[in-house]
Structures are given as structure tokens and as C-alpha cells.
Scaffold this active site. Sequence first.
Site, short mmCIF file in Angstrom:
data_model
loop_
_atom_site.label_atom_id
_atom_site.label_comp_id
_atom_site.label_asym_id
_atom_site.label_seq_id
_atom_site.Cartn_x
_atom_site.Cartn_y
_atom_site.Cartn_z
N SER A 180 -22.76 -67.72 -86.42
CA SER A 180 -24.09 -67.42 -86.94
C SER A 180 -25.13 -68.20 -86.13
CB SER A 180 -24.17 -67.84 -88.41
OG SER A 180 -25.47 -67.63 -88.93
N GLY A 226 -27.05 -65.50 -81.57
CA GLY A 226 -27.90 -64.49 -80.95
C GLY A 226 -27.30 -63.11 -80.89
N LYS A 227 -26.28 -62.85 -81.69
CA LYS A 227 -25.57 -61.57 -81.65
C LYS A 227 -26.50 -60.38 -81.90
CE LYS A 227 -22.78 -62.72 -84.93
NZ LYS A 227 -23.42 -64.04 -85.16
N SER A 266 -17.35 -61.77 -87.47
CA SER A 266 -15.93 -61.39 -87.37
C SER A 266 -15.09 -62.56 -86.85
CB SER A 266 -15.76 -60.15 -86.48
OG SER A 266 -16.51 -60.22 -85.28
#
Length: 244
Positions: free
Chosen positions: A75, A78-79, A147
Site C-alpha cells: 500500500s 504507487g500501484k 495481492s
Amino acid sequence: MEVSKTLCVNEEAADDCFPCLSHSDDKLLGNDPDYGNNNGCVSTNIVWHKCSVEKVDRQELLKQKGCVIWITGLSGSGKSTVACAISRGLHARGKLTYVLDGDNVRHGLNRDLSFKVEDRAENIRRIGEVAKLFADSGVICIASLISPYIKDRDACRSLLPQGDFVEVFIDVPLPICEARDPKGLYKLARSGKIKGFTGIDDPYERPVNCEITLVPKTDGVCDSPDDMAGKVISYLEEKGYLQA
């Protein structure tokens, strides 16, 4: 004729469980493949209906090859930002994409799921199945979610033909992610208000065989989202996904 019913067996989803057809009534099994849910009930007597328009036809129409870009990381790494940058970059090149953001999907399809281990696995499974459908439609699907477990990511990979699952690991260290803390979640986790938070009191399993790893520079400064997106787009171009 009265249809006998049984309750789906799933402890975590018992409160939300719909009745499914009893397996004792063979005549009724399979008449409605949309009946029931995924809480322990498995449909039988169903047959895949083949359509004359297939994936290759859709790809030729779109002038691209459908695939799944699976972005994983802690978390705050920067996904979501990188996912949108990839989508924006491909859109500018005339390519059709769709972003499945972990938080966004929980507003609808997965709003019935908690953050318990079992529900997180189901959250990933559902997103993997939806991503597979997008890829089959010829779309470049960008899935962006923590994930954290290898087995769940590998299960999603196994849904697609070899090469069509591109795992992108944004390898930003925990201290940097925690310093960013854009949603204030790390602060809540450190104070004990959130339990089972990835990186704090729940593990993150780093990918071991991902296709792309995006890492900060030696001074800890990260590339811009557009620069990171460019690396992913270059990979897709090299592998032939940007043409039918």
C-alpha cells in the site's frame, strides 16, 4: 414442482449466502447456470458454448492483443497511479485498456468481501476471473491491487495462456510507503485500529518470477509514474501486444 434447497456451506459468507439447488435433484441441475453463487456451490451439467467470433477476431478488430498487466506491491507504492499512467499512455497510442483497481472493485463486485484472509483470496480470485474476460475480449486489462500472497497471484496467472499475464512488482520499501501513507492506513495500523494490515502485522510475499520489477533509484527517489509506465509499455511493444 417444489424445488428442494440447501444452504451453501461457507462460514465466512454464511450471512450473505443464497440457497442453491440441491444436488439430489438431478433433473433441475444445470437448467439455470446463473442460479446460486460462489459460496461453496458448484454448478454441474454445464457446457461451454463456443461462439464463432473468437479472441483472435476481437484482437484483429482492436489491432492489439489482449493480456493482463497485474501490478502488485505494498500500500502506498504507487500501484494505482502507475496503472492509470499505463492506461493513459496506451490510450494515447490508440490502444484499448481497462483498469481494475483493488479499491474500486470493492465498491461494487466485491463489496460483500471483508479483509479477512479468506475474503482477500476471494477478492483476488474474482478480479483474476474478470481480468481474464477482459483479456479474452482483446482488451489490455490492468489490475492494480496489493495481492500479497504468491499463491493467489499464481492462481490468477494460471487462468491465462502463457505470456498473457504480465506481473509488475513495484518494489518500493516499506519505510517509503509508510512515509507517504496517502490514505492514512499505516498510521491506523500502527495504532492497532486496523488489524492484519500488509507490511505491518500481515506479510507481503515478494514476487520471485515477475516479468517486470520497478524499483526506486539508489538515492531512494522513485521514477515518475509516466517513466514507470513507459517501461511497461515498452515491454508490451517488445512482446508484440500492441499489434494484432
